[in-house]
Scaffold this motif. Structure first.
Motif, mmCIF file in Angstrom:
data_model
loop_
_atom_site.group_PDB
_atom_site.id
_atom_site.type_symbol
_atom_site.label_atom_id
_atom_site.label_comp_id
_atom_site.label_asym_id
_atom_site.label_seq_id
_atom_site.Cartn_x
_atom_site.Cartn_y
_atom_site.Cartn_z
ATOM 1 N N LEU A 1 0.807 -1.217 0.000
ATOM 2 C CA LEU A 1 0.000 0.000 0.000
ATOM 3 C C LEU A 1 0.844 1.272 0.000
ATOM 4 N N VAL A 2 2.084 1.193 0.451
ATOM 5 C CA VAL A 2 2.919 2.398 0.491
ATOM 6 C C VAL A 2 3.833 2.510 -0.727
ATOM 7 N N LEU A 3 3.727 1.551 -1.659
ATOM 8 C CA LEU A 3 4.696 1.477 -2.744
ATOM 9 C C LEU A 3 4.162 1.999 -4.077
ATOM 10 N N SER A 4 3.186 2.887 -4.044
ATOM 11 C CA SER A 4 2.595 3.387 -5.290
ATOM 12 C C SER A 4 3.523 4.339 -6.031
ATOM 13 N N GLN A 5 4.394 5.031 -5.320
ATOM 14 C CA GLN A 5 5.335 5.956 -5.945
ATOM 15 C C GLN A 5 6.739 5.662 -5.424
ATOM 16 N N LEU A 6 7.581 5.193 -6.315
ATOM 17 C CA LEU A 6 8.933 4.790 -5.940
ATOM 18 C C LEU A 6 9.963 5.609 -6.719
ATOM 19 N N PRO A 7 11.165 5.763 -6.180
ATOM 20 C CA PRO A 7 12.248 6.335 -6.984
ATOM 21 C C PRO A 7 12.436 5.497 -8.252
ATOM 22 N N PRO A 8 12.822 6.101 -9.368
ATOM 23 C CA PRO A 8 12.887 5.386 -10.648
ATOM 24 C C PRO A 8 13.854 4.214 -10.672
ATOM 25 N N ASN A 9 14.831 4.209 -9.795
ATOM 26 C CA ASN A 9 15.831 3.134 -9.814
ATOM 27 C C ASN A 9 15.575 2.083 -8.732
ATOM 28 N N VAL A 10 14.353 2.064 -8.190
ATOM 29 C CA VAL A 10 14.011 1.098 -7.135
ATOM 30 C C VAL A 10 13.005 0.097 -7.681
ATOM 31 N N ARG A 11 13.250 -1.168 -7.391
ATOM 32 C CA ARG A 11 12.375 -2.244 -7.870
ATOM 33 C C ARG A 11 11.720 -2.951 -6.693
ATOM 34 N N VAL A 12 10.446 -3.323 -6.894
ATOM 35 C CA VAL A 12 9.672 -4.068 -5.895
ATOM 36 C C VAL A 12 9.718 -5.547 -6.261
ATOM 37 N N ILE A 13 10.128 -6.393 -5.314
ATOM 38 C CA ILE A 13 10.290 -7.822 -5.587
ATOM 39 C C ILE A 13 9.552 -8.635 -4.515
ATOM 40 N N PRO A 14 8.748 -9.624 -4.926
ATOM 41 C CA PRO A 14 8.030 -10.449 -3.940
ATOM 42 C C PRO A 14 8.987 -11.227 -3.038
ATOM 43 N N LEU A 15 8.508 -11.532 -1.842
ATOM 44 C CA LEU A 15 9.265 -12.353 -0.905
ATOM 45 C C LEU A 15 8.934 -13.829 -1.116
ATOM 46 N N LYS A 16 9.928 -14.682 -1.013
ATOM 47 C CA LYS A 16 9.703 -16.119 -1.132
ATOM 48 C C LYS A 16 8.789 -16.599 0.000
ATOM 49 N N GLN A 17 9.042 -16.083 1.208
ATOM 50 C CA GLN A 17 8.194 -16.429 2.348
ATOM 51 C C GLN A 17 7.030 -15.429 2.376
ATOM 52 N N GLU A 18 5.876 -15.849 1.889
ATOM 53 C CA GLU A 18 4.733 -14.942 1.768
ATOM 54 C C GLU A 18 4.424 -14.281 3.120
ATOM 55 N N SER A 19 4.397 -12.958 3.115
ATOM 56 C CA SER A 19 4.191 -12.206 4.357
ATOM 57 C C SER A 19 3.247 -11.044 4.083
ATOM 58 N N PHE A 20 2.461 -10.688 5.076
ATOM 59 C CA PHE A 20 1.519 -9.591 4.902
ATOM 60 C C PHE A 20 1.144 -9.001 6.257
ATOM 61 N N ARG A 21 0.613 -7.783 6.205
ATOM 62 C CA ARG A 21 -0.030 -7.201 7.377
ATOM 63 C C ARG A 21 -1.536 -7.222 7.121
ATOM 64 N N THR A 22 -2.313 -7.348 8.177
ATOM 65 C CA THR A 22 -3.761 -7.303 8.058
ATOM 66 C C THR A 22 -4.243 -5.932 8.477
ATOM 67 N N ILE A 23 -4.700 -5.147 7.520
ATOM 68 C CA ILE A 23 -5.249 -3.834 7.842
ATOM 69 C C ILE A 23 -6.690 -4.008 8.277
ATOM 70 N N GLY A 24 -7.023 -3.452 9.416
ATOM 71 C CA GLY A 24 -8.388 -3.555 9.919
ATOM 72 C C GLY A 24 -8.821 -2.264 10.583
ATOM 73 N N LEU A 25 -10.084 -2.208 10.923
ATOM 74 C CA LEU A 25 -10.643 -1.038 11.599
ATOM 75 C C LEU A 25 -11.040 -1.437 13.012
ATOM 76 N N ALA A 26 -10.438 -0.782 13.996
ATOM 77 C CA ALA A 26 -10.798 -0.998 15.392
ATOM 78 C C ALA A 26 -11.832 0.050 15.781
ATOM 79 N N THR A 27 -12.926 -0.391 16.383
ATOM 80 C CA THR A 27 -14.011 0.509 16.756
ATOM 81 C C THR A 27 -14.431 0.265 18.195
#
Length: 293
Positions: free
Chosen positions: A240-266
């Motif tokens: 979600l934070v990687l929409s605008q990157l410096p031109p010489n930076v590449r986004v590469i998936p991780l072999k060990q699948e990892s994620f954060r769970t975004i949720g709404l606390a109320t």
């Protein structure tokens, strides 16, 4: 009149300044100071410490402010329920945000709220996971975006899996890889995201028993991406934070699948306006599900 004084003290405590509180409330500084002094005289003890660095609540002031916030929230709920009876949805919803939500989701959601419920006022407050959870506990916000919560005081509604990716510069020997193993990252100078609360990047390394070679720790996502772009090290950030990157930076998936769970606390009990916000949020996420993958 007491409600006005409570609102003034609440704002002074929030911004830790009489001057800034006066500006935000559209009052004179003397009016703000007089309101706080009047409350102190009424209660018989000091609510505020005043010094060169600003103002800070006394221990007694903190206790009283929690009670005042309950009164203010009850008054807000009363007004919203009255409006609901006559068929109008209005009121204020105070929301705690992490930076990626404020930049990627909220502009569109606010437009939807404005279109569907023009009587609802949205107040936004940006912080890290720890701050947002504290604001919820202290009654400063109605709901907040978190990656998880262990508190039984709130409901937590999972909204999205936000996958973690490695980012590397064009000078890194990892640049042309199709995926990167966490064990490879452990050998590289690493720029660690340093927000408080549950840190998903640290948790990912710990899950796989890997100790990264941390060169710097930074809070700001843009700062991390800039460091990577200047070949200082590699990092891991959520998509979600990687929409605008410096031109010489590449986004590469991780072999060990990892994620954060975004949720709404109320809160356990939501006001009518807050309920409408949740409905609009869920509707927007459903309508944009493909774009958010």
């Amino acid at each position: 009149m007491s409600l006005v004084k409570y609102e003034i003290l609440n704002k002074v405590a929030e911004v830790q300044s009489f001057t800034e509180a006066a500006q935000l409330l559209g009052l004179t500084q003397s009016a703000v100071s007089h309101a706080v002094s009047s409350l102190e005289k009424e209660f018989g003890f000091a609510l505020i410490h005043r010094n060169r660095n600003g103002v800070k609540l006394t221990t007694e002031g903190q206790t009283m402010l929690l009670a005042m916030r309950q009164v203010l929230q009850a008054e807000e709920l009363l007004q919203q329920e009255a409006a609901k009876i006559v068929g109008v949805t209005k009121g204020t919803v105070r929301i705690g945000l992490i930076s990626s939500i404020s930049t990627q989701w909220m502009p569109n959601i606010i437009h939807s709220i404005d279109d569907q419920y023009p009587g609802i006022k949205i107040e936004l407050r940006e912080g890290d996971y720890y701050e947002i959870e504290q604001w919820l506990i202290n009654g400063e916000i109605d709901c907040g975006f978190l990656n998880r919560t262990s508190s039984k005081q709130f409901n937590f509604m999972p909204l999205k899996k936000d996958y973690l990716f490695c980012i590397v510069s064009s000078k890194s020997h990892l640049y042309n890889k199709e995926e990167i193993d966490l064990f490879e990252i452990a050998q590289e100078p690493f720029i660690m995201p340093s927000y408080r609360g549950m840190n998903d990047v640290i948790a990912t390394f710990e899950k796989h028993h890997i100790k990264p070679n941390i060169r710097f720790e930074l809070f700001d996502d843009w700062g991390i991406m800039s460091m990577v772009g200047h070949h200082v090290g590699v990092s891991i950030l959520p998509k979600l934070v990687l929409s605008q990157l410096p031109p010489n930076v590449r986004v590469i998936p991780l072999k060990q699948e990892s994620f954060r769970t975004i949720g709404l606390a109320t809160k356990q009990s939501l006001s009518p306006a807050a309920q409408k916000f949740v409905e609009v949020l869920q509707q927007w996420l459903e309508e944009n599900e493909e774009d958010l993958k």
